[in-house]
Design an enzyme around this catalytic site. Structure first.
Site, PDB file in Angstrom:
ATOM      1  N   GLU A  67      -5.888   8.303   2.158  1.00  0.00           N
ATOM      2  CA  GLU A  67      -4.578   8.173   2.899  1.00  0.00           C
ATOM      3  C   GLU A  67      -4.457   9.964   2.956  1.00  0.00           C
ATOM      4  OE1 GLU A  67      -1.358   6.376   1.259  1.00  0.00           O
ATOM      5  OE2 GLU A  67      -1.982   4.568   2.191  1.00  0.00           O
ATOM      6  N   GLU A  89      -8.107  -3.318   2.820  1.00  0.00           N
ATOM      7  CA  GLU A  89      -6.691  -4.367   2.237  1.00  0.00           C
ATOM      8  C   GLU A  89      -5.932  -4.900   3.942  1.00  0.00           C
ATOM      9  OE1 GLU A  89      -4.408  -0.925   1.423  1.00  0.00           O
ATOM     10  OE2 GLU A  89      -5.738   0.589   0.492  1.00  0.00           O
TER      11      GLU A  89
END
Ligand code: GLA
Length: 365
Positions: free
Chosen positions: A154, A264
C-alpha cells in the site's frame, strides 16, 4: 420415546456432518489453475476451521502474525511464536504460504522510527535497523515454505495529487520520498531464498486512476532493474467491480512481465470502503440482514470473478481469500458495529450460495 429422540438427534447431526463433508474442497476443482489460499490466524488452525483449511486450500497467508508489528517487540527483539504456529501447520499439511508483509505504514510498530529517547532516527539508521529485520525474517522461515513475499504494501496514493505515492507514511517521511520502495525490494532480494517471488501489494488496483499510478511506479522500478516479480491485487471488492476492470488490470500488469496474485479476496455487502469517499461510506454502523437477493448478487459476482481468473490462469499464480468464513472476517471489525458477509462460508462455516457458484464455474463446463 427418549431413545427415539436421541436417535433422531444423532441422525440429524450425522446428516449435517455428511452434508458438510460432501462439499468438495475448493482446491479439488480449482486444481492446477493457481494456488488457492486463505488468510489465517493461529486460532483458525484449530478444530473445525483447521479441517476446512486443510480441505479447501493449499496456500495460506498469516492475517497478522507475519506483519512487522506482529513480530517486533517494543524492546526491538523479534518474536516469531505466532507465525511459527502457522508455518508448522503449513509444513504438517503440505501447504505453502505467502509472506505478508515487510514494509507497510499500517504495521510499523509505534516508535519504530525513533531511538530509545524518542528522537527521530535518520534514514540511514532506519535502513540499518530494518535491514536487520528483513534479514532475520528470511533466515527464520524454512526456505521451502514461503513462495512469495509482499515486500511493500500500500505505498500508492488513493487520490490524485502532487505525488502518485501515499505521502502520509512514516516510510515516505523518513526517506523523504518513495525511494524506500526500491530500497525494500533490493534489500529483500539480498536475503530471499532462490525462487521466492517478491511482490508489490495494494488495494483498489481495478480503479482506473490507481491502476495508472501502479503501472507508472512499477514500470519505473522495472526500468531501473528493481527486483520485483509480481503484483498482489488485494481484491477487497464489492459487487460493482466489473469483468472488464479485472481483465484490464491483469493485462496491464502482465504486459509489464509481472506475475499477478490475488492476495486478499473478499466481497463486502456494503459499498466499497476503500478509495475516495470511503470514510463517508464507512458511516453505516448497523448490520443488515443477508437477504436472498444479496446472496444471489454475491454469487453472481463471485462467479464472474472466478470465470475471469480461470480465463487468465496463465497470468495468475495464486488466489487468496482474506479469512475463512463470515465469522472471522476482518470486515466485522474494520467498521465496528456492523457484520459483513464477504466470504464463501457463513458464520456457521457452511458453504454459501457463492461457494456453489464458484464450484459451478469449474464443474459445469
Ligand atoms: C490490508 C492489509 C492486510 C490486512 C487488511 C485487513 O488489506 O494488507 O494485511 O490488514 O488490510 O485485514
Amino acid at each position: 420415546m427418549k431413545r427415539l429422540l436421541i436417535l433422531a438427534f444423532f441422525a440429524v447431526a450425522l446428516t449435517a456432518c455428511t452434508n458438510k463433508d460432501e462439499v468438495p474442497g475448493l482446491k479439488t476443482f480449482i486444481k492446477d489453475d493457481f494456488r488457492i489460499g486463505v488468510a489465517v490466524s493461529p486460532n483458525t488452525l484449530e478444530g473445525v476451521q483447521a479441517e476446512m483449511v486443510k480441505k479447501h486450500f493449499n496456500s495460506m497467508t498469516a492475517e497478522n502474525a507475519m506483519k512487522p508489528a506482529g513480530i517486533i517487540r517494543p524492546d526491538g527483539s523479534f518474536d516469531f511464536t505466532q507465525a511459527d504456529r502457522i508455518v508448522a501447520f503449513a509444513q504438517e499439511n503440505g501447504m505453502k504460504m505467502r509472506g505478508h508483509t515487510l514494509v507497510w505504514h499500517g504495521s510499523t510498530p509505534r516508535g519504530y522510527m525513533n531511538d530509545a529517547d524518542g528522537n527521530p532516527l535518520t534514514k540511514e539508521q532506519v535502513m540499518e535497523k530494518h535491514e536487520k529485520y528483513i534479514k532475520a525474517v528470511f533466515e527464520h522461515y524454512p526456505k521451502d515454505v514461503i513462495y512469495a513475499w509482499d515486500v511493500v504494501n500500500e505505498a500508492l496514493a488513493d487520490t490524485p495529487g502532487e505525488s502518485i505515492y501515499r505521502t502520509r507514511s512514516p516510510w515516505y517521511s523518513v526517506f523523504e520520498g518513495p525511494e524506500f520502495i526500491e530500497w525494500a525490494f533490493r534489500t529483500a532480494k539480498k536475503y530471499a531464498p532462490e525462487g521466492c517471488e517478491l511482490i508489490y501489494n495494494d488495494y483498489n488496483l481495478v480503479d482506473p486512476a490507481k491502476l495508472e499510478r501502479a503501472c507508472t511506479m512499477l514500470k519505473e522500478m522495472l526500468d531501473k532493474g528493481v527486483p520485483i516479480d509480481g503484483v498482489g491485487m488485494q481484491a477487497h471488492w464489492d459487487n460493482t467491480v466489473t469483468e472488464e476492470q479485472i481483465q484490464t488490470a491483469i493485462d496491464r500488469f502482465s504486459a509489464l512481465g509481472l506475475d499477478v496474485q490475488i492476495t486478499e479476496l473478499d466481497l463486502t455487502c456494503f459499498d466499497n470502503y476503500h478509495g475516495p469517499g470511503a470514510q463517508e461510506r464507512q458511516k453505516i454502523k448497523q448490520s443488515v440482514q443477508y437477504t436472498a437477493e444479496m446472496a444471489d448478487a454475491q454469487a453472481e459476482e463471485y462467479a464472474m470473478i472466478f470465470r475471469t481468473l480461470h480465463k487468465n490462469r496463465d497470468k495468475i499464480s495464486s488466489v487468496t481469500f482474506w479469512c475463512l468464513s463470515d465469522r472471522s472476517s476482518w470486515l466485522n471489525n474494520f467498521v465496528r458495529g456492523r457484520l459483513d458477509y464477504p466470504l464463501l462460508f457463513d458464520a456457521q462455516y457452511q458453504p454459501k450460495k457463492c461457494y456453489f457458484a464458484v464450484k459451478d464455474v469449474y464443474t459445469k463446463k
